[in-house]
Motif scaffolding. Sequence first.
Motif, PDB file in Angstrom:
ATOM      1  N   ALA A  23      70.530   8.750  54.735  1.00  0.00           N
ATOM      2  CA  ALA A  23      71.794   9.490  54.653  1.00  0.00           C
ATOM      3  C   ALA A  23      72.880   8.674  53.977  1.00  0.00           C
ATOM      4  CB  ALA A  23      72.244   9.895  56.054  1.00  0.00           C
ATOM      5  N   CYS A  24      72.659   7.373  53.812  1.00  0.00           N
ATOM      6  CA  CYS A  24      73.681   6.497  53.241  1.00  0.00           C
ATOM      7  C   CYS A  24      73.397   6.136  51.781  1.00  0.00           C
ATOM      8  CB  CYS A  24      73.792   5.224  54.083  1.00  0.00           C
ATOM      9  SG  CYS A  24      74.245   5.510  55.804  1.00  0.00           S
ATOM     10  N   ARG A  25      72.398   6.762  51.188  1.00  0.00           N
ATOM     11  CA  ARG A  25      72.172   6.509  49.772  1.00  0.00           C
ATOM     12  C   ARG A  25      73.303   7.109  48.948  1.00  0.00           C
ATOM     13  NH1 ARG A  25      65.710   8.156  49.693  1.00  0.00           N
ATOM     14  NH2 ARG A  25      64.963   6.317  50.842  1.00  0.00           N
ATOM     15  N   ILE A  26      73.640   8.343  49.262  1.00  0.00           N
ATOM     16  CA  ILE A  26      74.785   9.022  48.644  1.00  0.00           C
ATOM     17  C   ILE A  26      75.618   9.615  49.780  1.00  0.00           C
ATOM     18  CG2 ILE A  26      75.553  10.833  47.087  1.00  0.00           C
ATOM     19  CD1 ILE A  26      72.942  10.563  45.587  1.00  0.00           C
ATOM     20  N   PHE A  27      76.824   9.099  49.974  1.00  0.00           N
ATOM     21  CA  PHE A  27      77.685   9.545  51.077  1.00  0.00           C
ATOM     22  C   PHE A  27      78.188  10.969  50.819  1.00  0.00           C
ATOM     23  CE2 PHE A  27      77.279   5.299  52.253  1.00  0.00           C
ATOM     24  CZ  PHE A  27      77.902   5.037  53.468  1.00  0.00           C
ATOM     25  N   LYS A  28      78.111  11.788  51.882  1.00  0.00           N
ATOM     26  CA  LYS A  28      78.578  13.168  51.788  1.00  0.00           C
ATOM     27  C   LYS A  28      79.870  13.398  52.567  1.00  0.00           C
ATOM     28  CE  LYS A  28      73.870  14.993  51.304  1.00  0.00           C
ATOM     29  NZ  LYS A  28      72.834  15.890  51.889  1.00  0.00           N
ATOM     30  N   THR A  29      80.106  12.611  53.618  1.00  0.00           N
ATOM     31  CA  THR A  29      81.280  12.823  54.480  1.00  0.00           C
ATOM     32  C   THR A  29      82.386  11.828  54.178  1.00  0.00           C
ATOM     33  OG1 THR A  29      79.781  13.601  56.229  1.00  0.00           O
ATOM     34  CG2 THR A  29      82.052  13.101  56.860  1.00  0.00           C
ATOM     35  N   PHE A  30      82.053  10.569  54.053  1.00  0.00           N
ATOM     36  CA  PHE A  30      83.072   9.527  53.867  1.00  0.00           C
ATOM     37  C   PHE A  30      82.888   8.884  52.487  1.00  0.00           C
ATOM     38  CE2 PHE A  30      82.213   9.745  58.481  1.00  0.00           C
ATOM     39  CZ  PHE A  30      83.459  10.177  58.903  1.00  0.00           C
ATOM     40  N   LEU A  31      83.570   9.453  51.511  1.00  0.00           N
ATOM     41  CA  LEU A  31      83.435   8.999  50.133  1.00  0.00           C
ATOM     42  C   LEU A  31      84.168   7.676  49.936  1.00  0.00           C
ATOM     43  CD1 LEU A  31      84.016  12.413  48.307  1.00  0.00           C
ATOM     44  CD2 LEU A  31      81.866  11.414  49.137  1.00  0.00           C
ATOM     45  N   PRO A  32      83.597   6.757  49.194  1.00  0.00           N
ATOM     46  CA  PRO A  32      84.235   5.444  48.989  1.00  0.00           C
ATOM     47  C   PRO A  32      85.539   5.522  48.214  1.00  0.00           C
ATOM     48  CG  PRO A  32      82.313   5.688  47.588  1.00  0.00           C
ATOM     49  CD  PRO A  32      82.294   6.847  48.516  1.00  0.00           C
ATOM     50  N   GLU A  33      85.758   6.610  47.446  1.00  0.00           N
ATOM     51  CA  GLU A  33      86.988   6.735  46.662  1.00  0.00           C
ATOM     52  C   GLU A  33      88.212   6.944  47.526  1.00  0.00           C
ATOM     53  OE1 GLU A  33      84.346   8.675  46.225  1.00  0.00           O
ATOM     54  OE2 GLU A  33      83.415   7.741  44.451  1.00  0.00           O
ATOM     55  N   THR A  34      88.016   7.322  48.797  1.00  0.00           N
ATOM     56  CA  THR A  34      89.150   7.628  49.688  1.00  0.00           C
ATOM     57  C   THR A  34      89.546   6.431  50.556  1.00  0.00           C
ATOM     58  OG1 THR A  34      87.693   8.437  51.459  1.00  0.00           O
ATOM     59  CG2 THR A  34      88.387  10.028  49.794  1.00  0.00           C
ATOM     60  N   ARG A  35      89.030   5.268  50.270  1.00  0.00           N
ATOM     61  CA  ARG A  35      89.266   4.115  51.150  1.00  0.00           C
ATOM     62  C   ARG A  35      90.718   3.627  51.099  1.00  0.00           C
ATOM     63  NH1 ARG A  35      84.527  -0.016  49.577  1.00  0.00           N
ATOM     64  NH2 ARG A  35      84.963   0.874  47.509  1.00  0.00           N
ATOM     65  N   ILE A  36      91.199   3.237  52.280  1.00  0.00           N
ATOM     66  CA  ILE A  36      92.513   2.629  52.424  1.00  0.00           C
ATOM     67  C   ILE A  36      92.385   1.472  53.413  1.00  0.00           C
ATOM     68  CG2 ILE A  36      93.823   4.741  51.926  1.00  0.00           C
ATOM     69  CD1 ILE A  36      94.197   5.111  54.929  1.00  0.00           C
ATOM     70  N   MET A  37      93.334   0.586  53.406  1.00  0.00           N
ATOM     71  CA  MET A  37      93.309  -0.547  54.341  1.00  0.00           C
ATOM     72  C   MET A  37      93.857  -0.098  55.698  1.00  0.00           C
ATOM     73  SD  MET A  37      92.177  -3.636  54.349  1.00  0.00           S
ATOM     74  CE  MET A  37      92.179  -4.127  52.606  1.00  0.00           C
ATOM     75  N   ALA A  38      93.192  -0.501  56.766  1.00  0.00           N
ATOM     76  CA  ALA A  38      93.609  -0.110  58.114  1.00  0.00           C
ATOM     77  C   ALA A  38      93.298  -1.225  59.094  1.00  0.00           C
ATOM     78  CB  ALA A  38      92.904   1.178  58.537  1.00  0.00           C
ATOM     79  N   SER A  39      93.980  -1.196  60.231  1.00  0.00           N
ATOM     80  CA  SER A  39      93.730  -2.141  61.316  1.00  0.00           C
ATOM     81  C   SER A  39      92.857  -1.452  62.366  1.00  0.00           C
ATOM     82  CB  SER A  39      95.045  -2.602  61.952  1.00  0.00           C
ATOM     83  OG  SER A  39      94.807  -3.480  63.032  1.00  0.00           O
ATOM     84  N   VAL A  40      91.726  -2.050  62.674  1.00  0.00           N
ATOM     85  CA  VAL A  40      90.767  -1.460  63.619  1.00  0.00           C
ATOM     86  C   VAL A  40      90.656  -2.381  64.835  1.00  0.00           C
ATOM     87  CG1 VAL A  40      88.394  -0.685  63.966  1.00  0.00           C
ATOM     88  CG2 VAL A  40      89.501  -0.371  61.738  1.00  0.00           C
ATOM     89  N   THR A  41      90.640  -1.767  66.007  1.00  0.00           N
ATOM     90  CA  THR A  41      90.501  -2.515  67.250  1.00  0.00           C
ATOM     91  C   THR A  41      89.053  -2.449  67.735  1.00  0.00           C
ATOM     92  OG1 THR A  41      92.785  -2.035  67.889  1.00  0.00           O
ATOM     93  CG2 THR A  41      91.297  -2.758  69.629  1.00  0.00           C
TER      94      THR A  41
END
Length: 636
Positions: free
Chosen positions: A245-263
């Motif tokens: 399922a991770c060969r070609i992403f369908k839900t979370f496209l890499p073009e939409t990435r932003i920097m965030a703080s994760v806990t």
Amino acid sequence: MEGKMKLAMVEDAVEYHLFLIPDKARDTEEHREILQKYIERIMTQFAPVLVPYIWQNQPFNLKYKPAKGGVPAHMYGVTKFGDNIEDEWFIVYIIKQITKAFPELVARIEDNDGEFLLIEAADFLPKWLNPDNSANRVFFHQGELCIIPVPRKSERISWLPTAPPTTQQALSIISAHPGAVLASESIRAAVDRRIHGYPEKTEASLHRAHCFLPAGIVAVLKQRPRLVSAAVQAFYLRDPIDLRACRIFKTFLPETRIMASVTFTKCLYAQLVQQRFVPDRRSGYGLPPPSHPQYRAYELGMKLAHGFEILCSKCSPHFSDSKKSVVTASPHWASFLESLKRNDYFKGLMEGSAQYQERLEMAKNYFQLSVHRPESSLAMSPGEEILTVLQTLDVETLKKEAADLPPEDDDQWLDLSPDQLDQLLQDTAGRKQSQPSPQQEEESYDVVQVSDSMKAFLSKVSTHKGAELPRDSSEAPITFDADSFLNYFDKILGTKPQESDSDDLDEDDFECLDSDDDLGFESQEPESLKGALGSLKSYMAQMDQELAHTSMGKSFSTRKQANKEPPSQTRNKNSDEDSGAGDCVVEAVDVDLNLVSNILESYSSQAGLAGPASNLLHSMGVRLPDNADHNPQASQ
């Protein structure tokens, strides 16, 4: 079932049971409603510490369990904690606080190892308590640990059963005699040390890191931060089918990435960081060079994105709407929400504000997972929860927040030095007393302590259960029963053929040798024993003569000639024993010197690592300083 409520799963999990006393094994509808109200009161009262907690696998939860097999109806929960042992001890803290807040409740808790509270306090348990008789004896009541004792043979107590009590008997005993079943102070202190610092300690177990993530994942984690554990586990336990399922992403496209703080929790962060993974080129999740200042953020974001994509790939995007409204449709939701407001869960936030909505969503998830757990057919999977949140995505707001992120935490704790690791292990074991500095340790070091401790250890009587380690230098010496010893000696030498030739001694035989007293040969030797020992000494003297000039004999250090009798006297005294062995004098071996030198040589060869010498000495309370002579840094 009655003796021990065994866990029915292979994964690391903890079970907890809450009983209402005084109570009987009844299972009426009225009783069910009473326990259900207790569940709501408990989960509401402890919501402020439970809602923000990030669990490794499953959250703390309670449900009604009907009476079965002599166990009365009660409140029950099970939590799979996986690799994060802190989840288990946080639950111990919660259970203890519940019994403190509700004195009419009695709780018991166990995991795959059984009575793990007794394991934690193993150094302080009474000798009669063992895994075979500990069933239904360990409980929490009124915030204190209780252990139902076994009556001694010399006394009979009407309310104490000789066999392990049933659950109903245990509850009756605790209700009628709460003070008599209170665990000793040392046992309670051992458990309290392990849970000391909660609930503030939960904040120290968190780690905040910057991640370069798709905006959809940032939105999901903002509303439901607990889903980070599901994503990490999905990535951590991935298989080749998941990665399709991770060969070609369908839900979370890499073009939409932003920097965030994760806990994260530190356990989840370590699991994610330590995984080596190269993404498929078709996924679009390329990484910058390792020298890039934000390489770690890109790498963490890539791994998390794979975990979220795996979760979403396991569910249909067109799942039933009945799952979406399961929380607000519950008749208990309104009363639960009112209880949260009364307990100041929203901290005075304005209703409808962004922060209020965030806490409201967290409360809904907490209610669904812990208070009102729906049937499995209606329960939402992590992937379905993610797809539900994505329907309310606000990318612009997230981009604005990405421009002003809080600083991330330092992850130096992943690379602990040996000294820091030792200190961490000591703190975890509850040994927080101030340790002496290397200089103080070296000044107070005495090699005689090594010799004395080893002698005390070797003089102890061992059985099939193991040997007792001398922990206190002020222990009394070992007593010696000469008649019993002579009988054993005769068995070994075969002087009594009519007796059994078995090498095994009964347990009753060992009772003659008390491990708390000293061997007193000189004052208690009968004539027969003197003769046997004299013959044995003669054999030993001849062996010494034969070994004196061999490489084995020369490997031992001997006492100085000045401390011994003149050679002529020695020869005259041992003429009978030395016949045929020449005129050489056998110098006595210095047992203490050989013992200490060999122990120190073994300790030095460990090069600061764990080994038999250090383990044995530490178990007897002897701590040796570092060998500065062989320290590379010291020589430089």
